[in-house]
Design a protein around this motif. Structure first.
Motif, PDB file in Angstrom:
ATOM      1  N   ARG A 163       0.867  -1.193   0.000  1.00 31.11           N
ATOM      2  CA  ARG A 163       0.000   0.000   0.000  1.00 31.11           C
ATOM      3  C   ARG A 163       0.900   1.238   0.000  1.00 31.11           C
ATOM      4  O   ARG A 163       2.033   1.210   0.448  1.00 31.11           O
TER       5      ARG A 163
ATOM      6  N   LYS B  21      -0.742   9.204  -5.412  1.00 28.21           N
ATOM      7  CA  LYS B  21      -0.651  10.620  -5.803  1.00 28.21           C
ATOM      8  C   LYS B  21      -1.463  10.928  -7.046  1.00 28.21           C
ATOM      9  O   LYS B  21      -1.753  12.083  -7.335  1.00 28.21           O
TER      10      LYS B  21
ATOM     11  N   LYS C   4      -6.310  14.778  -6.557  1.00 21.74           N
ATOM     12  CA  LYS C   4      -6.693  13.493  -5.934  1.00 21.74           C
ATOM     13  C   LYS C   4      -8.185  13.527  -5.605  1.00 21.74           C
ATOM     14  O   LYS C   4      -8.917  12.560  -5.848  1.00 21.74           O
TER      15      LYS C   4
ATOM     16  N   TYR D 161      -7.993   9.493  14.552  1.00 22.78           N
ATOM     17  CA  TYR D 161      -6.757   9.130  13.842  1.00 22.78           C
ATOM     18  C   TYR D 161      -6.526   7.623  13.883  1.00 22.78           C
ATOM     19  O   TYR D 161      -6.030   7.041  12.919  1.00 22.78           O
TER      20      TYR D 161
ATOM     21  N   LEU E 105      -8.274   6.043  11.221  1.00 23.59           N
ATOM     22  CA  LEU E 105      -7.609   6.222   9.915  1.00 23.59           C
ATOM     23  C   LEU E 105      -6.702   5.026   9.609  1.00 23.59           C
ATOM     24  O   LEU E 105      -6.711   4.500   8.494  1.00 23.59           O
TER      25      LEU E 105
ATOM     26  N   THR F  25      -5.331   7.683  -0.245  1.00 23.84           N
ATOM     27  CA  THR F  25      -4.427   8.766   0.173  1.00 23.84           C
ATOM     28  C   THR F  25      -5.015   9.454   1.396  1.00 23.84           C
ATOM     29  O   THR F  25      -6.078  10.083   1.290  1.00 23.84           O
ATOM     30  N   PRO F  26      -4.341   9.347   2.548  1.00 20.79           N
ATOM     31  CA  PRO F  26      -4.781  10.176   3.666  1.00 20.79           C
ATOM     32  C   PRO F  26      -4.391  11.611   3.369  1.00 20.79           C
ATOM     33  O   PRO F  26      -3.305  11.850   2.826  1.00 20.79           O
TER      34      PRO F  26
ATOM     35  N   GLU G 264      -4.209  15.354   5.161  1.00 20.39           N
ATOM     36  CA  GLU G 264      -4.372  16.436   6.140  1.00 20.39           C
ATOM     37  C   GLU G 264      -4.275  17.781   5.446  1.00 20.39           C
ATOM     38  O   GLU G 264      -4.651  18.801   6.019  1.00 20.39           O
ATOM     39  N   GLY G 265      -3.747  17.763   4.235  1.00 18.45           N
ATOM     40  CA  GLY G 265      -3.556  18.998   3.483  1.00 18.45           C
ATOM     41  C   GLY G 265      -4.849  19.481   2.858  1.00 18.45           C
ATOM     42  O   GLY G 265      -4.996  19.536   1.626  1.00 18.45           O
TER      43      GLY G 265
ATOM     44  N   ASN H  60       4.565   7.390  -7.471  1.00 16.19           N
ATOM     45  CA  ASN H  60       4.761   7.101  -6.046  1.00 16.19           C
ATOM     46  C   ASN H  60       4.547   5.628  -5.696  1.00 16.19           C
ATOM     47  O   ASN H  60       4.741   5.220  -4.548  1.00 16.19           O
TER      48      ASN H  60
ATOM     49  N   LYS I 140       9.706   2.498  -0.712  1.00 14.81           N
ATOM     50  CA  LYS I 140       9.293   3.160   0.526  1.00 14.81           C
ATOM     51  C   LYS I 140      10.493   3.591   1.345  1.00 14.81           C
ATOM     52  O   LYS I 140      11.459   2.830   1.455  1.00 14.81           O
TER      53      LYS I 140
ATOM     54  N   ARG J 254      11.543   4.085   5.084  1.00 10.60           N
ATOM     55  CA  ARG J 254      11.174   3.885   6.483  1.00 10.60           C
ATOM     56  C   ARG J 254      12.452   3.743   7.300  1.00 10.60           C
ATOM     57  O   ARG J 254      13.454   3.199   6.807  1.00 10.60           O
TER      58      ARG J 254
HETATM   59  C1  LIG Z   1      -2.308  11.756   8.801  1.00  8.00           C
HETATM   60  C2  LIG Z   1      -1.667  11.759   7.443  1.00  8.00           C
HETATM   61  C3  LIG Z   1      -1.822  12.873   6.620  1.00  8.00           C
HETATM   62  C4  LIG Z   1      -1.285  12.859   5.316  1.00  8.00           C
HETATM   63  N1  LIG Z   1      -1.552  13.920   4.478  1.00  8.00           N
HETATM   64  C5  LIG Z   1      -1.184  13.826   3.180  1.00  8.00           C
HETATM   65  C6  LIG Z   1      -1.602  14.800   2.236  1.00  8.00           C
HETATM   66  O1  LIG Z   1      -2.257  15.792   2.551  1.00  8.00           O
HETATM   67  N2  LIG Z   1      -1.260  14.613   0.927  1.00  8.00           N
HETATM   68  C7  LIG Z   1      -0.531  13.519   0.511  1.00  8.00           C
HETATM   69  O2  LIG Z   1      -0.262  13.396  -0.703  1.00  8.00           O
HETATM   70  N3  LIG Z   1      -0.099  12.598   1.395  1.00  8.00           N
HETATM   71  C8  LIG Z   1      -0.423  12.711   2.705  1.00  8.00           C
HETATM   72  N4  LIG Z   1      -0.036  11.730   3.594  1.00  8.00           N
HETATM   73  C9  LIG Z   1       0.761  10.591   3.118  1.00  8.00           C
HETATM   74  C10 LIG Z   1       2.124  10.485   3.788  1.00  8.00           C
HETATM   75  O3  LIG Z   1       2.990  11.466   3.281  1.00  8.00           O
HETATM   76  C11 LIG Z   1       2.648   9.065   3.541  1.00  8.00           C
HETATM   77  O4  LIG Z   1       1.790   8.161   4.203  1.00  8.00           O
HETATM   78  C12 LIG Z   1       4.067   8.860   4.044  1.00  8.00           C
HETATM   79  O5  LIG Z   1       4.966   9.659   3.326  1.00  8.00           O
HETATM   80  C13 LIG Z   1       4.507   7.400   3.900  1.00  8.00           C
HETATM   81  O6  LIG Z   1       4.392   6.972   2.559  1.00  8.00           O
HETATM   82  P1  LIG Z   1       3.458   5.757   2.120  1.00  8.00           P
HETATM   83  O7  LIG Z   1       2.101   5.965   2.750  1.00  8.00           O
HETATM   84  O8  LIG Z   1       3.389   5.880   0.614  1.00  8.00           O
HETATM   85  O9  LIG Z   1       4.095   4.486   2.574  1.00  8.00           O
HETATM   86  C14 LIG Z   1      -0.531  11.745   4.888  1.00  8.00           C
HETATM   87  C15 LIG Z   1      -0.367  10.646   5.737  1.00  8.00           C
HETATM   88  C16 LIG Z   1      -0.952  10.641   6.990  1.00  8.00           C
HETATM   89  C17 LIG Z   1      -0.806   9.404   7.849  1.00  8.00           C
END
Ligand SMILES: Cc1cc2nc3c(=O)[nH]c(=O)nc-3n(C[C@H](O)[C@H](O)[C@H](O)COP(=O)(O)O)c2cc1C
Length: 199
Positions: free
Chosen positions: A10, A14, A70, A126, A129, A144-145, A147-148, A180, A187, A189
């Motif tokens: 997962r 983007k 998105k 959260y 989520l 895609t989570p 917060e933005g 992405n 990834k 990490r």
């Molecule tokens: C609470 C939260 C808010 C996030 N907000 C955004 C966002 O607004 N836009 C976005 O493209 N990714 C967002 N992300 C994705 C993170 O940047 C991403 O989960 C992190 O870089 C790890 O990458 P992966 O999920 O692809 O493994 C968010 C992730 C989380 C958990």
């Protein structure tokens, strides 16, 4: 797919394929899964708004900063919100809980003050989520989570009265060109020895 495979594959999508929509049956499963999300003292201080209407998505997209496309292209946007204040929580959700739980809340949590209780309520959303992101991947969906977003503007578009938007999650199917994807961008990490202690 087992859970380790899900964690490895997962990713925060983007770019979505606007032509692929999630079928109703899968959406109904997701609604039931998120309903079953756990929370401290079973407080469930949340509301989840599933948006598929293109007009409403377009309105939300205008308040979504870099996440605009998105929101436009994903099949659905799920908006996660928390009950608006501690008083509303106590007068509504808390009254539905068993007496012993209410007593624990009143003895241990409430004395911490409204700010800390609000932080605690928000933390529960959260947690849901994390549950939701894993669920979407287990159903073969991309997500895609986000917060933005401009949370107050979301509240106005959705006519939220008793709940406040915290964040949203786009769900759907990736554009095959999305750079992405872990197959394109591995990834990042921290290593286990940097973040895990075994005693
Ligand atoms: C609470 C939260 C808010 C996030 N907000 C955004 C966002 O607004 N836009 C976005 O493209 N990714 C967002 N992300 C994705 C993170 O940047 C991403 O989960 C992190 O870089 C790890 O990458 P992966 O999920 O692809 O493994 C968010 C992730 C989380 C958990």
């Amino acid at each position: 797919m087992n859970f380790l495979n899900i964690a490895q594959s997962r990713y925060a999508t983007k770019k979505y394929d606007p032509g692929k929509k999630i079928d109703d049956e899968t959406i109904e499963k997701l609604k039931e899964i998120i309903r079953l999300s756990p929370s401290s003292i079973n407080s469930q201080p949340w509301k989840f708004t599933f948006v598929s209407d293109e007009k409403v998505k377009s309105e939300l997209a205008e308040f979504s900063y870099n996440n605009k496309h998105k929101v436009l292209d994903a099949s659905h946007v799920v908006v996660f919100s928390v009950i608006k204040d501690v008083e509303a929580f106590e007068n509504n959700k808390l009254t539905l809980l068993p007496e012993g739980t209410r007593a624990y809340y009143n003895r241990v949590l409430k004395p911490r003050g409204v700010e800390q209780v609000m932080t605690w309520l928000t933390s529960q959303v959260y947690l849901s989520l994390g549950f939701f992101l894993s669920a979407t991947a287990s159903l073969g969906l991309d997500s895609t989570p986000m917060e933005g977003i401009q949370a107050e503007a979301y509240d106005q578009v959705l006519e939220n009265d008793n709940y406040k938007t915290l964040f949203a999650v786009a769900i759907g199917y990736r554009d095959e060109e999305d750079k992405n994807q872990p197959t394109h961008t591995p990834k990042f990490r921290l290593e286990q020895d940097q973040i895990i202690r075994s005693i």
